[in-house]
Write a protein that holds these residues in place. Sequence first.
Motif, PDB file in Angstrom:
ATOM      1  N   ARG A  15       7.247  -1.071 -11.162  1.00  0.00           N
ATOM      2  CA  ARG A  15       5.924  -1.008 -10.662  1.00  0.00           C
ATOM      3  C   ARG A  15       5.217  -0.016  -9.540  1.00  0.00           C
ATOM      4  N   ILE A  16       6.322   0.081  -8.615  1.00  0.00           N
ATOM      5  CA  ILE A  16       6.018   0.915  -7.537  1.00  0.00           C
ATOM      6  C   ILE A  16       6.237   2.448  -7.924  1.00  0.00           C
ATOM      7  N   ASN A  17       7.044   2.730  -8.799  1.00  0.00           N
ATOM      8  CA  ASN A  17       7.248   4.177  -9.471  1.00  0.00           C
ATOM      9  C   ASN A  17       5.936   4.258 -10.078  1.00  0.00           C
ATOM     10  N   ALA A  18       5.378   3.449 -10.885  1.00  0.00           N
ATOM     11  CA  ALA A  18       4.348   3.724 -11.617  1.00  0.00           C
ATOM     12  C   ALA A  18       3.223   3.804 -10.756  1.00  0.00           C
ATOM     13  N   ALA A  19       2.758   3.147  -9.840  1.00  0.00           N
ATOM     14  CA  ALA A  19       1.796   3.006  -9.238  1.00  0.00           C
ATOM     15  C   ALA A  19       1.756   4.242  -8.150  1.00  0.00           C
ATOM     16  N   ALA A  20       3.022   4.619  -7.942  1.00  0.00           N
ATOM     17  CA  ALA A  20       2.969   5.882  -6.849  1.00  0.00           C
ATOM     18  C   ALA A  20       2.561   7.110  -7.846  1.00  0.00           C
ATOM     19  N   ALA A  21       2.994   7.221  -9.107  1.00  0.00           N
ATOM     20  CA  ALA A  21       2.986   8.175  -9.883  1.00  0.00           C
ATOM     21  C   ALA A  21       1.227   8.268 -10.243  1.00  0.00           C
ATOM     22  N   GLN A  22       0.642   7.214 -10.252  1.00  0.00           N
ATOM     23  CA  GLN A  22      -0.790   7.139 -10.586  1.00  0.00           C
ATOM     24  C   GLN A  22      -1.516   7.602  -9.636  1.00  0.00           C
ATOM     25  N   VAL A  23      -1.227   7.764  -8.362  1.00  0.00           N
ATOM     26  CA  VAL A  23      -1.860   8.261  -7.133  1.00  0.00           C
ATOM     27  C   VAL A  23      -1.140   9.471  -6.730  1.00  0.00           C
ATOM     28  N   GLY A  24      -0.151  10.037  -7.574  1.00  0.00           N
ATOM     29  CA  GLY A  24       0.141  11.241  -7.185  1.00  0.00           C
ATOM     30  C   GLY A  24       1.282  11.452  -5.850  1.00  0.00           C
ATOM     31  N   LYS A  25       2.189  10.475  -5.859  1.00  0.00           N
ATOM     32  CA  LYS A  25       3.074  10.132  -4.369  1.00  0.00           C
ATOM     33  C   LYS A  25       4.353   9.973  -5.253  1.00  0.00           C
ATOM     34  N   THR A  26       5.087  10.202  -4.193  1.00  0.00           N
ATOM     35  CA  THR A  26       6.638   9.847  -4.281  1.00  0.00           C
ATOM     36  C   THR A  26       6.461   8.207  -4.132  1.00  0.00           C
ATOM     37  N   ALA A  27       7.533   7.655  -4.795  1.00  0.00           N
ATOM     38  CA  ALA A  27       7.764   5.946  -4.187  1.00  0.00           C
ATOM     39  C   ALA A  27       7.972   5.784  -2.845  1.00  0.00           C
ATOM     40  N   HIS A  28       8.601   6.681  -2.172  1.00  0.00           N
ATOM     41  CA  HIS A  28       8.855   6.858  -0.884  1.00  0.00           C
ATOM     42  C   HIS A  28       7.502   6.773  -0.071  1.00  0.00           C
ATOM     43  N   ALA A  29       6.885   7.868  -0.354  1.00  0.00           N
ATOM     44  CA  ALA A  29       5.457   7.900   0.443  1.00  0.00           C
ATOM     45  C   ALA A  29       4.654   6.731   0.089  1.00  0.00           C
ATOM     46  N   PHE A  30       4.633   6.083  -1.284  1.00  0.00           N
ATOM     47  CA  PHE A  30       3.843   4.957  -1.634  1.00  0.00           C
ATOM     48  C   PHE A  30       4.045   3.838  -0.810  1.00  0.00           C
ATOM     49  N   ILE A  31       5.494   3.670  -0.654  1.00  0.00           N
ATOM     50  CA  ILE A  31       6.067   2.272   0.170  1.00  0.00           C
ATOM     51  C   ILE A  31       5.426   2.527   1.537  1.00  0.00           C
ATOM     52  N   LEU A  32       5.847   3.840   2.068  1.00  0.00           N
ATOM     53  CA  LEU A  32       5.485   3.932   3.598  1.00  0.00           C
ATOM     54  C   LEU A  32       3.949   3.790   3.873  1.00  0.00           C
ATOM     55  N   ASP A  33       3.032   4.252   2.756  1.00  0.00           N
ATOM     56  CA  ASP A  33       1.459   4.088   2.927  1.00  0.00           C
ATOM     57  C   ASP A  33       1.221   2.494   2.918  1.00  0.00           C
ATOM     58  N   ALA A  34       1.905   1.814   1.910  1.00  0.00           N
ATOM     59  CA  ALA A  34       1.640   0.353   1.591  1.00  0.00           C
ATOM     60  C   ALA A  34       2.235  -0.394   3.053  1.00  0.00           C
ATOM     61  N   LEU A  35       3.270   0.079   3.528  1.00  0.00           N
ATOM     62  CA  LEU A  35       3.619  -0.683   4.745  1.00  0.00           C
ATOM     63  C   LEU A  35       2.710  -0.293   5.875  1.00  0.00           C
ATOM     64  N   ALA A  36       2.337   0.672   6.333  1.00  0.00           N
ATOM     65  CA  ALA A  36       1.362   1.200   7.118  1.00  0.00           C
ATOM     66  C   ALA A  36       0.025   0.563   7.053  1.00  0.00           C
ATOM     67  N   GLN A  37      -0.407   0.330   5.921  1.00  0.00           N
ATOM     68  CA  GLN A  37      -1.596  -0.248   5.462  1.00  0.00           C
ATOM     69  C   GLN A  37      -1.572  -1.816   6.113  1.00  0.00           C
ATOM     70  N   LYS A  38      -0.292  -2.720   5.767  1.00  0.00           N
ATOM     71  CA  LYS A  38       0.013  -3.900   5.808  1.00  0.00           C
ATOM     72  C   LYS A  38      -0.147  -4.131   7.421  1.00  0.00           C
ATOM     73  N   VAL A  39       0.707  -3.225   8.009  1.00  0.00           N
ATOM     74  CA  VAL A  39       0.781  -3.413   9.531  1.00  0.00           C
ATOM     75  C   VAL A  39      -0.467  -3.442  10.253  1.00  0.00           C
ATOM     76  N   GLU A  40      -1.258  -2.344   9.810  1.00  0.00           N
ATOM     77  CA  GLU A  40      -2.701  -2.254  10.334  1.00  0.00           C
ATOM     78  C   GLU A  40      -3.438  -3.344   9.988  1.00  0.00           C
ATOM     79  N   GLN A  41      -3.464  -3.892   8.993  1.00  0.00           N
ATOM     80  CA  GLN A  41      -4.208  -5.092   8.573  1.00  0.00           C
ATOM     81  C   GLN A  41      -3.788  -6.383   9.564  1.00  0.00           C
ATOM     82  N   VAL A  42      -2.469  -6.581   9.756  1.00  0.00           N
ATOM     83  CA  VAL A  42      -1.957  -7.506  10.540  1.00  0.00           C
ATOM     84  C   VAL A  42      -2.350  -7.382  12.214  1.00  0.00           C
ATOM     85  N   GLU A  43      -2.440  -6.153  12.505  1.00  0.00           N
ATOM     86  CA  GLU A  43      -2.799  -5.955  13.831  1.00  0.00           C
ATOM     87  C   GLU A  43      -4.423  -6.206  14.068  1.00  0.00           C
ATOM     88  N   GLN A  44      -5.201  -5.603  13.121  1.00  0.00           N
ATOM     89  CA  GLN A  44      -6.588  -6.097  12.849  1.00  0.00           C
ATOM     90  C   GLN A  44      -6.868  -7.394  12.967  1.00  0.00           C
TER      91      GLN A  44
END
Length: 91
Positions: A15-44
Amino acid sequence: MSTTTIRLEEEMKSRINAAAAQVGKTAHAFILDALAQKVEQVEQDNAFHALADERWARIRAGGKTVAWDDAKTYLTARADGQQPRKPAAKA
């Protein structure tokens, strides 16, 4: 930069690989973005709750609040582009 290993079930990895491909990112970059977004949400969320706790403490200490009808009228006017006078807090 440090390395962290996570274990993913094959279905999630696919699922991660498919979602990453849909947005034109590697799975690694997709996971890093997802983690950053979650951390920011928790901080907010934490900042929001801290502000709410601070405001609640001020209300409890002062005993004054703005009636909902007055606040609603004020906010509606602001949303309509007007500049009404702020309603006064009352005990």
